[in-house]
Structure formats: structure tokens, C-alpha cells
Design a protein around this motif. Structure first.
Motif, PDB file in Angstrom:
ATOM      1  N   TRP A   9       0.817  -1.210   0.000  1.00  0.00           N
ATOM      2  CA  TRP A   9       0.000   0.000   0.000  1.00  0.00           C
ATOM      3  C   TRP A   9       0.851   1.261   0.000  1.00  0.00           C
ATOM      4  N   GLU A  10       2.061   1.189   0.583  1.00  0.00           N
ATOM      5  CA  GLU A  10       2.900   2.378   0.621  1.00  0.00           C
ATOM      6  C   GLU A  10       3.373   2.782  -0.777  1.00  0.00           C
ATOM      7  N   LEU A  11       3.545   1.799  -1.670  1.00  0.00           N
ATOM      8  CA  LEU A  11       3.911   2.123  -3.047  1.00  0.00           C
ATOM      9  C   LEU A  11       2.743   2.784  -3.771  1.00  0.00           C
ATOM     10  N   ALA A  53       8.374   1.646 -12.947  1.00  0.00           N
ATOM     11  CA  ALA A  53       9.360   0.635 -13.321  1.00  0.00           C
ATOM     12  C   ALA A  53       9.591  -0.345 -12.177  1.00  0.00           C
ATOM     13  N   PHE A  54       9.654   0.159 -10.952  1.00  0.00           N
ATOM     14  CA  PHE A  54       9.863  -0.713  -9.795  1.00  0.00           C
ATOM     15  C   PHE A  54       8.730  -1.727  -9.670  1.00  0.00           C
ATOM     16  N   MET A  55       7.499  -1.246  -9.804  1.00  0.00           N
ATOM     17  CA  MET A  55       6.358  -2.154  -9.678  1.00  0.00           C
ATOM     18  C   MET A  55       6.303  -3.127 -10.858  1.00  0.00           C
ATOM     19  N   ALA A  56       6.718  -2.660 -12.046  1.00  0.00           N
ATOM     20  CA  ALA A  56       6.772  -3.567 -13.191  1.00  0.00           C
ATOM     21  C   ALA A  56       7.790  -4.674 -12.949  1.00  0.00           C
ATOM     22  N   ALA A 222      12.859  -6.085  -9.521  1.00  0.00           N
ATOM     23  CA  ALA A 222      12.998  -7.514  -9.812  1.00  0.00           C
ATOM     24  C   ALA A 222      13.879  -8.244  -8.807  1.00  0.00           C
ATOM     25  N   ARG A 223      14.556  -7.503  -7.911  1.00  0.00           N
ATOM     26  CA  ARG A 223      15.426  -8.139  -6.922  1.00  0.00           C
ATOM     27  C   ARG A 223      14.625  -9.027  -5.981  1.00  0.00           C
TER      28      ARG A 223
END
Length: 380
Positions: A9-11, A53-56, A222-223
Motif C-alpha cells: 500500500w505504501e507504493l 518501473a519498480f512495480m513492473a 525484480a530483486r
């Protein structure tokens, strides 16, 4: 199927905050300039692109590990197609209704925004459909689409062979853009094909620079390893630099040193100048360090979560609202009572929340066709 992790939720709240800041900046009111880059020489666009991009990387990386690389690639392409259809809808609105209203109401903000369309309608329409002509306000989604199409290869390469090579090539492209690589490629294409679209009308964002921000976000998303604890020798310089940029921004304004253009280039938004990248990295490092504490002590911002959860719909809605505001009320150059500008902003945010709530209700009722971003992320 493995147990699906809870949605972060924070994202969503961070993406919602980026949408709020973009709306404040893009709405043509007296508050547009002061609300731009409130955290230093970093805008909401950087945050929105990086978070996307991070969520992707997070969502599609899990998809690749669970269902295989072909399924991951198909999901990326499905999302890119949806983004492209959204872009076509915005372009259709801009080139028809908004263009007519701008001429009818004699609003220079709109006619200036669509200047190339009025000069060469055919080249503008064809170029826009090919994502080559990108008018102001309509130049963010093409960057997003391009990176979504490139991401399957990037993610495939990173997951199979490691990210070092991908990050190195991305960094070299960013560095080349600082020395005019994109303009050089454009000049070569014009010489070979006679492309009629001027360089300035291809969009403000220099893709060869902004791809580096996307690649970094994709890699981090992706990490699989947990985030390392950042040492003090990293946090202290980040705090000093971010603090100095924050103070500088609010003392000097949007233009850091008007009499010294070289400094402006180092902080340039469109080519992501080196000092700007360092500013973003410093804010990111501090946010990563303080994030767990902030999540514990701050009240959960459900309103921002709602906007971030339906970021594509809200993003498109804010563009539509900004275009109609320009067509009816003019640009920031038009002097209006502060009460009018406040009313315009309140109406804009009411519209954004209405769109978000409608999409939310539709998803809960199960009437949304296809597989949504939210459903995909919860299914991983």
C-alpha cells in the motif's frame, strides 16, 4: 498456486502522491510553478516513472519466475497495448475537441501546445500515432509505452545473465545523451528519411536519458534479496546533498542559476542532468532508510492509495482535465482571481477521485474486462 503477497500500500500511496503533484503542476493555475519540484530539483515525473518501473519489475519478475518468460513477455505487451490505446484516446481528444475549443476561445495555451498540429496536421497525426510526435502533456505515456516494450528483453536478460551488462549499457546511453546523442540520432534519421517532425515536437523527455531511470527501477523491483541496511557513510552525504538541493530550490526558484546556463544543464529535467540524478538518488536513499519508520508513525493515506491503485486511469483523467482547463480558462499567463484557481484545483481533484472510485467500484463488481494491473499484481 503460491500464496499471493499483500499489495504494497505504501507504493500505491507514493504513486498517488506523484499524481497529486503532477496535477498541481499541470493545471494552469497560479499554484503551478510554486508546487513544481517541492523536494529539490526533482519532479513528480521522476518519481512516477521510477515507481512504475519498480512495480513492473516486481510484478512481472514474479510472473517470469512463476509462469515462465513467454508469459511475462505477453503480460508486458498486453499492458503496452492498453497504454497505447489510452494515448490514442488522448490524442484524438486533443486533435479534435481541444484544438477546436482553443481556436474558438482564442486560447494561446492550447494553440501553442498543439502548434505543430496546426502547422502540418497530417504529419502531426501520423507522427503522433507512431509515437514520434508528442505534444506537451501528451509526451509521458509514449516514454512509458517504449519502456514497457523494451522491458521483456531487459528483464529476460537480467534474470538469466545478471543485471551488470544491462545497467552498464543503460548508463552509457544516459551519458551519451548528456553529450547530445539523441539529437545526433535525430539528425541522422532526418538526413536519411526526411522526417518532417521538428526535434522539439518529438517530446520534452529525452528517452535515451530517461531509460536509465526506468532500468534502475526495473532492476530494483525484480530483486529477490531483501533491502540491505544502508550505512551512515551513505546516508550522511545523501542527507546533506538532498537538504542543500531543497534549500537551493526554494531560494532560487525553478531555475537554479539563470545567469549560468551550464549549471542549468547539470540539473536539466528533460535530459536528467548529473546533479539532478544525484538529487533523485539522495532523496531515494533517505526515503528507503526512513520508509519503515514512516510507515509505522504516519497515518495510512487511504486517499492517496486510491489514486495510486488506479494510476493509469487517474493519470489520463488529469491530462483530460488539464486540457479542458487550458481550453476554457487559458494558461498560467492569464491573470485570474485566486479563488478561481482554487476552485479549478478543487474541481480537478474531485474529478480524479471520482474516476478512481468509479474504477474501484467497477473492479469490485467484477465488470472490468480483461486482467487489470491491480489483479495482476495481486495474483503474483
Amino acid at each position: 498456486m503460491p500464496h499471493a503477497p499483500q499489495r504494497r500500500w505504501e507504493l500505491d500511496a507514493l504513486r498517488g502522491l506523484m499524481l497529486v503533484l503532477m496535477t498541481l503542476t499541470h493545471m494552469p493555475t497560479m499554484y503551478s510553478l510554486p508546487s513544481g519540484q517541492p523536494l529539490g530539483f526533482v519532479s513528480a515525473a521522476e518519481g512516477f516513472v521510477f515507481l512504475s518501473a519498480f512495480m513492473a519489475g516486481r510484478v512481472y519478475g514474479r510472473r517470469a519466475r512463476r509462469d515462465g518468460l513467454p508469459a511475462m513477455q505477453a503480460a508486458f505487451h498486453e499492458r503496452a497495448l492498453k497504454l497505447y490505446l489510452c494515448q490514442l484516446g488522448l490524442l484524438l481528444l486533443a486533435f479534435t475537441v481541444i484544438a477546436w475549443l482553443g481556436v474558438f476561445n482564442r486560447q494561446g495555451g492550447v494553440t501553442g501546445l498543439l502548434e505543430f498540429f496546426f502547422i502540418d496536421p497530417q504529419a502531426a497525426v501520423v507522427g503522433a500515432a507512431l509515437l514520434l510526435h508528442n505534444p506537451p502533456l501528451l509526451d509521458i505515456l509514449p516514454l512509458y509505452i517504449f519502456m514497457m516494450l523494451a522491458s521483456p528483453w531487459l528483464l529476460r536478460r537480467g534474470l538469466r545473465h545478471g543485471w551488470l551488462g544491462v545497467l552498464a549499457v543503460s548508463g552509457l546511453l544516459w551519458l551519451g545523451e548528456q553529450w547530445g546523442l539523441g539529437r545526433g540520432v535525430y539528425d541522422l534519421v532526418v538526413a536519411l528519411t526526411g522526417l518532417p517532425i521538428p526535434y522539439k515536437d518529438m517530446g520534452a523527455f529525452h528517452w535515451l536519458a530517461w531509460q536509465a531511470l526506468w532500468v534502475a527501477g526495473l532492476w530494483l523491483g525484480a530483486r529477490e534479496q531483501p533491502w540491505p541496511r544502508l550505512p551512515g557513510w551513505v546516508l550522511a552525504p545523501a542527507a546533506v546533498y538532498a537538504g542543500a538541493m531543497l534549500v537551493w530550490r526554494h531560494i532560487a526558484g525553478q531555475d537554479p542559476l539563470p545567469w549560468l546556463p551550464a549549471v542549468g544543464l547539470l540539473l536539466d529535467k528533460w535530459s536528467l542532468g548529473p546533479m539532478r540524478v544525484l538529487n533523485f538518488a539522495s532523496v531515494f536513499v533517505l526515503l528507503m532508510a526512513a520508509g519503515p519508520w514512516l510507515v509505522r508513525v504516519l497515518p495510512r493515506p487511504h486517499a492517496l492509495e486510491l489514486l495510486g491503485r488506479h494510476s493509469l486511469s487517474v493519470f489520463c483523467a488529469h491530462i483530460v482535465i488539464a486540457l479542458f482547463t487550458l481550453a476554457f480558462f487559458g494558461s498560467t499567463q492569464v491573470v485570474r482571481p485566486w479563488t478561481t484557481d482554487v476552485a479549478l484545483l478543487l474541481a480537478a481533484f474531485a474529478g480524479l477521485f471520482a474516476v478512481a472510485m468509479l474504477v474501484e467500484a467497477r473492479e469490485r463488481a467484477g465488470r472490468r474486462p480483461g486482467v487489470s494491473w491491480r489483479a495482476r499484481s495481486q495474483a503474483q
